[in-house]
Design a protein around this motif. Structure first.
Motif, PDB file in Angstrom:
ATOM      1  N   VAL A   1       0.846  -1.203   0.000  1.00 32.34           N
ATOM      2  CA  VAL A   1       0.000   0.000   0.000  1.00 32.34           C
ATOM      3  C   VAL A   1       0.877   1.247   0.000  1.00 32.34           C
ATOM      4  CG1 VAL A   1      -1.650   1.356   1.374  1.00 32.34           C
ATOM      5  CG2 VAL A   1      -1.984  -1.111   1.094  1.00 32.34           C
ATOM      6  N   LEU A   2       1.872   1.286   0.873  1.00 30.65           N
ATOM      7  CA  LEU A   2       2.776   2.436   0.937  1.00 30.65           C
ATOM      8  C   LEU A   2       3.619   2.550  -0.335  1.00 30.65           C
ATOM      9  CD1 LEU A   2       3.933   2.118   4.652  1.00 30.65           C
ATOM     10  CD2 LEU A   2       2.245   3.714   3.699  1.00 30.65           C
ATOM     11  N   LEU A   3       4.022   1.410  -0.884  1.00 28.28           N
ATOM     12  CA  LEU A   3       4.807   1.417  -2.118  1.00 28.28           C
ATOM     13  C   LEU A   3       3.968   1.906  -3.292  1.00 28.28           C
ATOM     14  CD1 LEU A   3       6.744  -1.904  -1.619  1.00 28.28           C
ATOM     15  CD2 LEU A   3       7.690   0.398  -1.532  1.00 28.28           C
ATOM     16  N   GLU A   4       2.694   1.519  -3.351  1.00 28.87           N
ATOM     17  CA  GLU A   4       1.795   2.000  -4.414  1.00 28.87           C
ATOM     18  C   GLU A   4       1.719   3.528  -4.387  1.00 28.87           C
ATOM     19  OE1 GLU A   4      -0.140   0.946  -6.951  1.00 28.87           O
ATOM     20  OE2 GLU A   4       0.204  -1.202  -6.765  1.00 28.87           O
ATOM     21  N   ARG A   5       1.561   4.078  -3.195  1.00 31.32           N
ATOM     22  CA  ARG A   5       1.484   5.544  -3.060  1.00 31.32           C
ATOM     23  C   ARG A   5       2.785   6.196  -3.523  1.00 31.32           C
ATOM     24  NH1 ARG A   5      -1.293   5.924   2.904  1.00 31.32           N
ATOM     25  NH2 ARG A   5      -3.316   5.111   2.271  1.00 31.32           N
ATOM     26  N   ALA A   6       3.911   5.652  -3.096  1.00 29.03           N
ATOM     27  CA  ALA A   6       5.206   6.216  -3.490  1.00 29.03           C
ATOM     28  C   ALA A   6       5.419   6.071  -4.995  1.00 29.03           C
ATOM     29  CB  ALA A   6       6.333   5.535  -2.715  1.00 29.03           C
ATOM     30  N   PHE A   7       4.997   4.936  -5.549  1.00 25.84           N
ATOM     31  CA  PHE A   7       5.143   4.722  -6.997  1.00 25.84           C
ATOM     32  C   PHE A   7       4.310   5.746  -7.763  1.00 25.84           C
ATOM     33  CE2 PHE A   7       3.859   2.742 -11.016  1.00 25.84           C
ATOM     34  CZ  PHE A   7       5.111   2.551 -11.575  1.00 25.84           C
ATOM     35  N   ASP A   8       3.065   5.939  -7.364  1.00 37.78           N
ATOM     36  CA  ASP A   8       2.198   6.916  -8.039  1.00 37.78           C
ATOM     37  C   ASP A   8       2.794   8.319  -7.959  1.00 37.78           C
ATOM     38  OD1 ASP A   8       0.435   4.888  -8.714  1.00 37.78           O
ATOM     39  OD2 ASP A   8      -0.963   5.318  -7.071  1.00 37.78           O
ATOM     40  N   ARG A   9       3.370   8.683  -6.802  1.00 41.23           N
ATOM     41  CA  ARG A   9       4.013   9.999  -6.675  1.00 41.23           C
ATOM     42  C   ARG A   9       5.269  10.082  -7.538  1.00 41.23           C
ATOM     43  NH1 ARG A   9       3.390   9.376  -0.912  1.00 41.23           N
ATOM     44  NH2 ARG A   9       5.628   9.572  -0.730  1.00 41.23           N
ATOM     45  N   SER A  10       5.997   8.963  -7.679  1.00 42.08           N
ATOM     46  CA  SER A  10       7.189   8.939  -8.541  1.00 42.08           C
ATOM     47  C   SER A  10       6.806   9.166  -9.996  1.00 42.08           C
ATOM     48  CB  SER A  10       7.926   7.599  -8.416  1.00 42.08           C
ATOM     49  OG  SER A  10       8.469   7.429  -7.141  1.00 42.08           O
ATOM     50  N   VAL A  11       5.746   8.488 -10.464  1.00 36.68           N
ATOM     51  CA  VAL A  11       5.294   8.657 -11.845  1.00 36.68           C
ATOM     52  C   VAL A  11       4.863  10.100 -12.078  1.00 36.68           C
ATOM     53  CG1 VAL A  11       3.529   7.988 -13.541  1.00 36.68           C
ATOM     54  CG2 VAL A  11       4.656   6.231 -12.163  1.00 36.68           C
ATOM     55  N   ALA A  12       4.113  10.672 -11.123  1.00 35.01           N
ATOM     56  CA  ALA A  12       3.600  12.038 -11.270  1.00 35.01           C
ATOM     57  C   ALA A  12       4.708  13.088 -11.239  1.00 35.01           C
ATOM     58  CB  ALA A  12       2.573  12.330 -10.179  1.00 35.01           C
ATOM     59  N   SER A  13       5.718  12.882 -10.381  1.00 38.28           N
ATOM     60  CA  SER A  13       6.764  13.898 -10.210  1.00 38.28           C
ATOM     61  C   SER A  13       7.987  13.675 -11.093  1.00 38.28           C
ATOM     62  CB  SER A  13       7.216  13.941  -8.747  1.00 38.28           C
ATOM     63  OG  SER A  13       7.950  12.760  -8.418  1.00 38.28           O
ATOM     64  N   GLY A  14       8.170  12.424 -11.568  1.00 37.98           N
ATOM     65  CA  GLY A  14       9.363  12.116 -12.345  1.00 37.98           C
ATOM     66  C   GLY A  14      10.603  11.915 -11.493  1.00 37.98           C
ATOM     67  N   GLU A  15      10.436  11.855 -10.186  1.00 35.28           N
ATOM     68  CA  GLU A  15      11.558  11.659  -9.266  1.00 35.28           C
ATOM     69  C   GLU A  15      11.299  10.444  -8.378  1.00 35.28           C
ATOM     70  OE1 GLU A  15      12.541  15.155  -7.056  1.00 35.28           O
ATOM     71  OE2 GLU A  15      12.247  16.461  -8.786  1.00 35.28           O
ATOM     72  N   ALA A  16      12.386   9.803  -7.943  1.00 35.30           N
ATOM     73  CA  ALA A  16      12.260   8.654  -7.040  1.00 35.30           C
ATOM     74  C   ALA A  16      11.714   9.127  -5.697  1.00 35.30           C
ATOM     75  CB  ALA A  16      13.613   7.985  -6.850  1.00 35.30           C
TER      76      ALA A  16
ATOM     77  N   ARG B   1      -4.769 -11.293 -16.012  1.00 37.39           N
ATOM     78  CA  ARG B   1      -5.579 -12.513 -16.088  1.00 37.39           C
ATOM     79  C   ARG B   1      -5.835 -13.107 -14.705  1.00 37.39           C
ATOM     80  NH1 ARG B   1      -5.252 -17.817 -15.756  1.00 37.39           N
ATOM     81  NH2 ARG B   1      -2.997 -17.870 -15.539  1.00 37.39           N
ATOM     82  N   ILE B   2      -4.851 -12.992 -13.820  1.00 39.02           N
ATOM     83  CA  ILE B   2      -5.005 -13.570 -12.481  1.00 39.02           C
ATOM     84  C   ILE B   2      -5.172 -12.494 -11.400  1.00 39.02           C
ATOM     85  CG2 ILE B   2      -3.829 -15.717 -13.057  1.00 39.02           C
ATOM     86  CD1 ILE B   2      -1.305 -14.581 -11.680  1.00 39.02           C
ATOM     87  N   GLY B   3      -5.235 -11.232 -11.801  1.00 36.40           N
ATOM     88  CA  GLY B   3      -5.425 -10.151 -10.839  1.00 36.40           C
ATOM     89  C   GLY B   3      -4.229  -9.889  -9.952  1.00 36.40           C
ATOM     90  N   ALA B   4      -3.030 -10.158 -10.443  1.00 33.06           N
ATOM     91  CA  ALA B   4      -1.819  -9.981  -9.638  1.00 33.06           C
ATOM     92  C   ALA B   4      -1.159  -8.647  -9.953  1.00 33.06           C
ATOM     93  CB  ALA B   4      -0.844 -11.113  -9.910  1.00 33.06           C
ATOM     94  N   SER B   5      -0.632  -8.017  -8.914  1.00 33.22           N
ATOM     95  CA  SER B   5       0.076  -6.751  -9.065  1.00 33.22           C
ATOM     96  C   SER B   5       1.069  -6.617  -7.920  1.00 33.22           C
ATOM     97  CB  SER B   5      -0.913  -5.588  -9.036  1.00 33.22           C
ATOM     98  OG  SER B   5      -0.238  -4.360  -9.126  1.00 33.22           O
ATOM     99  N   ALA B   6       2.238  -6.057  -8.216  1.00 37.51           N
ATOM    100  CA  ALA B   6       3.238  -5.812  -7.169  1.00 37.51           C
ATOM    101  C   ALA B   6       4.126  -4.652  -7.601  1.00 37.51           C
ATOM    102  CB  ALA B   6       4.091  -7.056  -6.927  1.00 37.51           C
ATOM    103  N   ILE B   7       4.599  -3.906  -6.633  1.00 37.51           N
ATOM    104  CA  ILE B   7       5.528  -2.812  -6.884  1.00 37.51           C
ATOM    105  C   ILE B   7       6.942  -3.352  -6.744  1.00 37.51           C
ATOM    106  CG2 ILE B   7       6.376  -0.583  -6.051  1.00 37.51           C
ATOM    107  CD1 ILE B   7       3.640  -0.425  -7.399  1.00 37.51           C
ATOM    108  N   VAL B   8       7.782  -3.053  -7.735  1.00 39.80           N
ATOM    109  CA  VAL B   8       9.172  -3.506  -7.761  1.00 39.80           C
ATOM    110  C   VAL B   8      10.059  -2.421  -7.161  1.00 39.80           C
ATOM    111  CG1 VAL B   8      11.080  -4.246  -9.234  1.00 39.80           C
ATOM    112  CG2 VAL B   8       8.717  -4.832  -9.852  1.00 39.80           C
ATOM    113  N   LEU B   9      11.000  -2.835  -6.328  1.00 40.28           N
ATOM    114  CA  LEU B   9      11.915  -1.911  -5.669  1.00 40.28           C
ATOM    115  C   LEU B   9      13.299  -1.935  -6.308  1.00 40.28           C
ATOM    116  CD1 LEU B   9      10.896  -2.875  -2.052  1.00 40.28           C
ATOM    117  CD2 LEU B   9      10.280  -0.799  -3.292  1.00 40.28           C
ATOM    118  N   ALA B  10      14.043  -0.865  -6.115  1.00 43.11           N
ATOM    119  CA  ALA B  10      15.417  -0.795  -6.582  1.00 43.11           C
ATOM    120  C   ALA B  10      16.276  -1.705  -5.699  1.00 43.11           C
ATOM    121  CB  ALA B  10      15.935   0.642  -6.512  1.00 43.11           C
TER     122      ALA B  10
END
Length: 189
Positions: A33-48, A67-76
């Motif tokens: 959940v926290l990673l999703e928020r940070a990812f969305d802010r990264s996409v919007a701002s263009g910064e990590a 197809r299976i409803g799977a999603s995950a945020i990948v970290l550096a």
């Protein structure tokens, strides 16, 4: 009196053990959940954007298998800290969408649990933190020793590998790894 204490002690021990087992899954869920928020802010701002102030990693991509409803945020990176919270991008490999092989690794019992349900032919979508979107098709899977992956980082193709420990239902770590290979089939939304 001892007959009464015994069931209470067993119930308390059972509750503690259950809580300990549930803790790892709750931590994985909250982190995503926290990673999703940070990812969305990264996409919007263009910064990590770090998911929390003391994080030693940040989101770089989102994996989706619709197809299976799977999603995950990948970290550096793939440090123990990073893998505790999500899949990690192996530093020595290219980013998704680039020529070569992008490799993401995660634990089999949390973030890559869904790999057991991915079938050859499934589309794996990757959205990078810069907003670029790539579609890969799963085309092969294998089980290999950790030191004999057969992954060629110098490939001239555009490839993706998702890897985790094997077997999926093991309770202890072992030397085998599951490798799901995919080839780029498209870019854009």
């Amino acid at each position: 009196m001892p007959r009464f204490i015994s069931p209470l002690a067993l119930a308390l021990i059972g509750t503690i053990l259950f809580g300990d087992g549930a803790h790892i899954h709750a931590k994985a869920w909250l982190a995503q959940v926290l990673l999703e928020r940070a990812f969305d802010r990264s996409v919007a701002s263009g910064e990590a954007v770090k998911p929390w102030s003391w994080a030693d990693t940040w989101p770089i991509a989102r994996i989706e298998v619709r197809r299976i409803g799977a999603s995950a945020i990948v970290l550096a990176g793939t440090s123990g800290q990073a893998l505790a919270f999500g899949p990690g991008h192996i530093d020595q490999t290219v980013e998704a969408g680039e020529r070569g092989i992008a490799v993401y690794a995660a634990h089999r019992d949390t973030h890559f649990r869904f790999l057991r349900d991915v079938a050859i032919g499934d589309v794996i979508e990757i959205t990078r933190a810069d907003g670029k979107h790539f579609r890969y098709r799963a085309d092969a899977s294998s089980v290999v020793r950790f030191d004999a992956s057969g992954i060629d980082p110098a490939t001239p193709n555009y490839e993706l590998v998702l890897t985790t420990c094997w077997p999926f239902d093991a309770v202890t770590s072992g030397p085998e790894r599951y490798i799901l290979h995919a080839t780029l089939i498209g870019t854009g939304s």
